[in-house]
Design an enzyme around this catalytic site. Structure first.
Site, PDB file in Angstrom:
ATOM      1  N   TYR A  98       9.675 113.549 104.688  1.00 28.40           N
ATOM      2  CA  TYR A  98       9.241 113.245 103.332  1.00 28.40           C
ATOM      3  C   TYR A  98       8.613 114.509 102.749  1.00 28.40           C
ATOM      4  O   TYR A  98       9.080 115.603 103.038  1.00 28.40           O
ATOM      5  CB  TYR A  98       8.300 112.026 103.321  1.00 28.40           C
ATOM      6  CG  TYR A  98       8.316 111.387 101.953  1.00 28.40           C
ATOM      7  CD1 TYR A  98       9.497 110.848 101.429  1.00 28.40           C
ATOM      8  CD2 TYR A  98       7.184 111.381 101.151  1.00 28.40           C
ATOM      9  CE1 TYR A  98       9.539 110.321 100.160  1.00 28.40           C
ATOM     10  CE2 TYR A  98       7.228 110.837  99.869  1.00 28.40           C
ATOM     11  CZ  TYR A  98       8.400 110.309  99.383  1.00 28.40           C
ATOM     12  OH  TYR A  98       8.448 109.790  98.122  1.00 28.40           O
ATOM     13  N   ARG A 151      13.160 111.576  87.908  1.00 28.34           N
ATOM     14  CA  ARG A 151      11.940 112.384  88.081  1.00 28.34           C
ATOM     15  C   ARG A 151      11.616 112.455  89.564  1.00 28.34           C
ATOM     16  O   ARG A 151      10.703 111.807  90.046  1.00 28.34           O
ATOM     17  CB  ARG A 151      10.775 111.769  87.303  1.00 28.34           C
ATOM     18  CG  ARG A 151       9.577 112.701  87.191  1.00 28.34           C
ATOM     19  CD  ARG A 151       8.300 111.928  86.931  1.00 28.34           C
ATOM     20  NE  ARG A 151       7.972 111.037  88.029  1.00 28.34           N
ATOM     21  CZ  ARG A 151       7.334 111.399  89.143  1.00 28.34           C
ATOM     22  NH1 ARG A 151       6.991 112.657  89.336  1.00 28.34           N
ATOM     23  NH2 ARG A 151       7.060 110.512  90.078  1.00 28.34           N
ATOM     24  N   LYS A 169      11.162 107.163 101.892  1.00 30.16           N
ATOM     25  CA  LYS A 169      10.103 106.163 101.736  1.00 30.16           C
ATOM     26  C   LYS A 169      10.256 105.042 102.757  1.00 30.16           C
ATOM     27  O   LYS A 169       9.282 104.602 103.383  1.00 30.16           O
ATOM     28  CB  LYS A 169      10.150 105.568 100.327  1.00 30.16           C
ATOM     29  CG  LYS A 169       9.601 106.470  99.250  1.00 30.16           C
ATOM     30  CD  LYS A 169       8.085 106.365  99.150  1.00 30.16           C
ATOM     31  CE  LYS A 169       7.566 107.170  97.978  1.00 30.16           C
ATOM     32  NZ  LYS A 169       6.115 107.094  97.818  1.00 30.16           N
ATOM     33  N   GLU A 240      10.738 103.745  92.171  1.00 27.83           N
ATOM     34  CA  GLU A 240      10.327 105.055  92.686  1.00 27.83           C
ATOM     35  C   GLU A 240      10.964 106.180  91.876  1.00 27.83           C
ATOM     36  O   GLU A 240      12.180 106.208  91.669  1.00 27.83           O
ATOM     37  CB  GLU A 240      10.749 105.187  94.146  1.00 27.83           C
ATOM     38  CG  GLU A 240      10.232 106.424  94.836  1.00 27.83           C
ATOM     39  CD  GLU A 240       8.727 106.380  95.050  1.00 27.83           C
ATOM     40  OE1 GLU A 240       8.114 107.466  95.051  1.00 27.83           O
ATOM     41  OE2 GLU A 240       8.165 105.287  95.209  1.00 27.83           O
ATOM     42  N   ASP A 241      10.136 107.114  91.419  1.00 30.88           N
ATOM     43  CA  ASP A 241      10.576 108.344  90.763  1.00 30.88           C
ATOM     44  C   ASP A 241      11.448 108.089  89.534  1.00 30.88           C
ATOM     45  O   ASP A 241      12.452 108.780  89.308  1.00 30.88           O
ATOM     46  CB  ASP A 241      11.284 109.258  91.766  1.00 30.88           C
ATOM     47  CG  ASP A 241      10.289 109.952  92.691  1.00 30.88           C
ATOM     48  OD1 ASP A 241       9.087 109.671  92.587  1.00 30.88           O
ATOM     49  OD2 ASP A 241      10.712 110.774  93.519  1.00 30.88           O
ATOM     50  N   ASP A 263       5.292 102.745  92.929  1.00 29.14           N
ATOM     51  CA  ASP A 263       4.413 103.518  93.807  1.00 29.14           C
ATOM     52  C   ASP A 263       3.828 104.728  93.109  1.00 29.14           C
ATOM     53  O   ASP A 263       2.688 105.119  93.373  1.00 29.14           O
ATOM     54  CB  ASP A 263       5.178 103.945  95.055  1.00 29.14           C
ATOM     55  CG  ASP A 263       4.277 104.601  96.089  1.00 29.14           C
ATOM     56  OD1 ASP A 263       3.238 104.001  96.415  1.00 29.14           O
ATOM     57  OD2 ASP A 263       4.591 105.707  96.549  1.00 29.14           O
ATOM     58  N   ASP A 264       4.579 105.354  92.195  1.00 27.45           N
ATOM     59  CA  ASP A 264       4.074 106.531  91.495  1.00 27.45           C
ATOM     60  C   ASP A 264       2.874 106.176  90.625  1.00 27.45           C
ATOM     61  O   ASP A 264       1.991 107.017  90.417  1.00 27.45           O
ATOM     62  CB  ASP A 264       5.177 107.142  90.623  1.00 27.45           C
ATOM     63  CG  ASP A 264       6.400 107.520  91.433  1.00 27.45           C
ATOM     64  OD1 ASP A 264       6.243 108.266  92.402  1.00 27.45           O
ATOM     65  OD2 ASP A 264       7.504 107.046  91.108  1.00 27.45           O
ATOM     66  N   ASN A 403       3.246 117.712  94.489  1.00 25.35           N
ATOM     67  CA  ASN A 403       4.103 118.182  95.561  1.00 25.35           C
ATOM     68  C   ASN A 403       5.517 118.335  95.017  1.00 25.35           C
ATOM     69  O   ASN A 403       5.827 117.811  93.945  1.00 25.35           O
ATOM     70  CB  ASN A 403       4.044 117.229  96.778  1.00 25.35           C
ATOM     71  CG  ASN A 403       4.346 115.787  96.415  1.00 25.35           C
ATOM     72  OD1 ASN A 403       5.396 115.489  95.860  1.00 25.35           O
ATOM     73  ND2 ASN A 403       3.428 114.890  96.722  1.00 25.35           N
TER      74      ASN A 403
END
Length: 546
Positions: A98, A151, A169, A240-241, A263-264, A403
């Site tokens: 990850y 993203r 994930k 996610e993203d 989660d973001d 990150n």
């Protein structure tokens, strides 16, 4: 542990199934029974011996990307061995599967693609999504991690190459919280990409078209969500993203309809809140006494502020008062009430103040007790910023959470050195311990992997129908309690990763407790919740087939 193979499985079909394969660890009796004699070298190895051999080979590779490819190949052929390595060596392996390595892997995804994992649902699958979902070989799916690749970390639009994120994930769901791998499904919604370089890349694996937008995009998402409810009823969907333009509105649209979270937004908020609580155990004071300045005003920043406000509300502070403790700084400067360019998620944190264009000037003017970097712009916590934080605070809280590593706002060494060793620091990417003035500081990642695996385990163990902010508050408080006095004494605001499965079990129990208390669980509460949670956790050991 004795187990039965599915009917009719033997020989090469067993060796080629990563859920069943044990490689050279099949016993002589198993080889005879399953038609494996001659298909394997004669010596029988233990799983421990296999793990040591795999680690020796891994450690001989030079680059993180090579190591990612090697681990991915192991995942594809022997899941139990892969997850044992993850579970027993999290500090070494998690940065490879990850962040930060997964970002590079997604950028190179077309070049290193070997074998499909997960489901690719394209814009051209409209009207057929339920049929596509039924192509997945498992039916008892508990968790789906889905991205549209717009993203990816701080790297932008990577389209279908973003599959590395759901796969990574879900590897952490299993490695960190023992969610059985057969219950995990990674999904990419390939709606195209606006990354022109990718569309021209001969090795790109996705649709070579511009992204769907508007009503057609929404219709595809709606069909996907409805199809999941039909094919995998009760499954948790983790968004996610997704880009800001979609992330907030999709969460608002579905959070009260299905079992879902982003989660973001929510996971990041929970891990940051836990870090703040840990920092206050060192510096003293209350959360209500803090002034928080986020560098960034997207999903992560507003999610953090929203959860801090929720935590303060539970302490009796009025919502308006709580929001005044939280400030945002975006690409156009300090978010203030006089600005006319603000999107809806920023407006609650647009306070009365003069506009400020420089982040360093904002730190001088607002004198925050905590700065939290989530803008994915590397090097923005400059020496001037850290020195200003240290002037205004005896123990400044500095969270450089972006990150991969290239996007980090500052390094651990910079935060400690520029603050004279007084910073309470957390990072988004791993940094080595720092020695300063004869003291060794051990920075730890404010990584969502401390939160989302335990949340997911608690949700599926209790069969929760919804995921609520109260669950993320419970997760944050539990994570902070799992940080020991010894951790805090060395500057670590989070527990050691080697304890992650135990930490996740406690978080899962706290999340499940909320589900039972709020009557969101589809089953009765067990008498002994924590042992019940532990009993649900997958152990990456080999079963006996003979």
């Amino acid at each position: 542990m004795k187990a039965k193979l599915p009917a009719g499985r033997s020989g090469m079909s067993v060796l080629r199934d990563p859920l069943l394969n044990k490689g050279t660890a099949f016993t002589l009796q198993e080889r005879a029974r399953l038609g494996l004699r001659g298909l394997l070298p004669p010596h029988v190895h233990t799983q421990e011996e296999q793990m040591q051999r795999s680690l020796a080979h891994l450690r001989g590779l030079q680059s993180p990307l090579e190591k990612f490819i090697d681990l991915n190949a192991l995942h594809d052929r022997n899941e139990a061995l892969f997850f044992r390595i993850v579970a027993e060596h999290p500090d070494e392996i998690m940065p490879l599967i990850y962040t930060p390595t997964v970002g590079l892997a997604c950028q190179q995804f077309g070049n290193i693609f070997q074998r499909p994992r997960g489901l690719f649902i394209g814009a051209k699958d409209r009207g057929q999504i339920a049929k596509v979902l039924r192509n997945w070989p498992q039916r008892d799916i508990g968790i789906i991690v889905v991205t549209d690749g717009e993203r990816i970390l701080g790297l932008g639009d990577l389209g279908a190459n973003g599959m590395g994120i759901p796969v990574g994930k879900l590897s952490l769901y299993t490695g960190c919280a023992g969610v059985p791998p057969r219950r995990c499904l990674p999904v990419v919604l390939d709606v195209g990409t606006d990354n022109e370089a990718l569309r021209k890349d001969p090795f790109y694996i996705g649709l070579r078209q511009k992204r769907l937008r508007g009503a057609r995009y929404d219709a595809l998402l709606e069909e996907f969500v409805a199809a999941v409810q039909k094919v995998f009823p009760g499954a948790l969907i983790q968004f996610e993203d997704f880009a800001n333009t979609n992330a907030f509105r999709l969460l608002q649209r579905y959070r009260d309809r299905i079992c879902t979270f982003n989660d973001d937004i929510q996971g990041t908020a929970s891990v940051v809140l836990a870090g703040l609580v840990s920092a206050l155990r060192i510096k003293g004071g209350k959360l209500a006494d803090q002034r928080i300045l986020c560098l960034g005003a997207g999903e992560a920043a507003t999610g953090i502020c929203d959860l801090v406000v929720a935590a303060l509300a539970r302490e009796g502070l009025a919502a308006d008062e709580a929001r005044r403790r939280c400030w945002l700084f975006d690409s156009r400067g300090l978010v203030v009430a006089s600005r006319t360019d603000l999107t809806s998620h920023k407006r609650p944190y647009a306070h009365e103040h003069a506009g400020i264009a420089s982040f360093a000037a904002a730190v001088e003017a607002l004198r925050p007790t905590a700065i939290i970097g989530v803008a994915a712009v590397g090097g923005t916590f400059t020496q001037a910023v850290i020195e200003a934080m240290a002037r205004h605070n005896q123990r400044p809280i500095v969270f450089a959470l972006s990150n991969p590593t290239s996007k980090s706002e500052c390094t651990a060494e910079q935060a400690y050195r520029w603050s004279g060793g007084r910073a309470l620091f957390a990072c988004g990417s791993p940094f080595d311990p720092v020695t300063l003035g004869g003291r060794v500081f051990v920075p730890r990642q404010g990584n969502n992997s401390y939160i989302f695996p335990g949340v997911g385990l608690g949700v599926i163990a209790s069969r929760a129908r919804r995921v609520t902010d109260e669950m993320f508050l419970a997760a944050a408080r539990t994570l902070a309690r799992q940080t020991t006095k010894a951790d805090l004494e060395q500057g670590s605001l989070y527990p050691a990763l080697k304890r992650i499965r135990d930490v996740s079990a406690h978080i899962a129990a706290a999340v499940a407790e909320v589900a039972y208390a709020r009557r969101l669980a589809a089953q009765r509460r067990p008498a002994n919740l924590l042992p019940y949670i532990r009993a649900q956790m997958y152990e990456p050991t080999y079963p006996l087939y003979a």
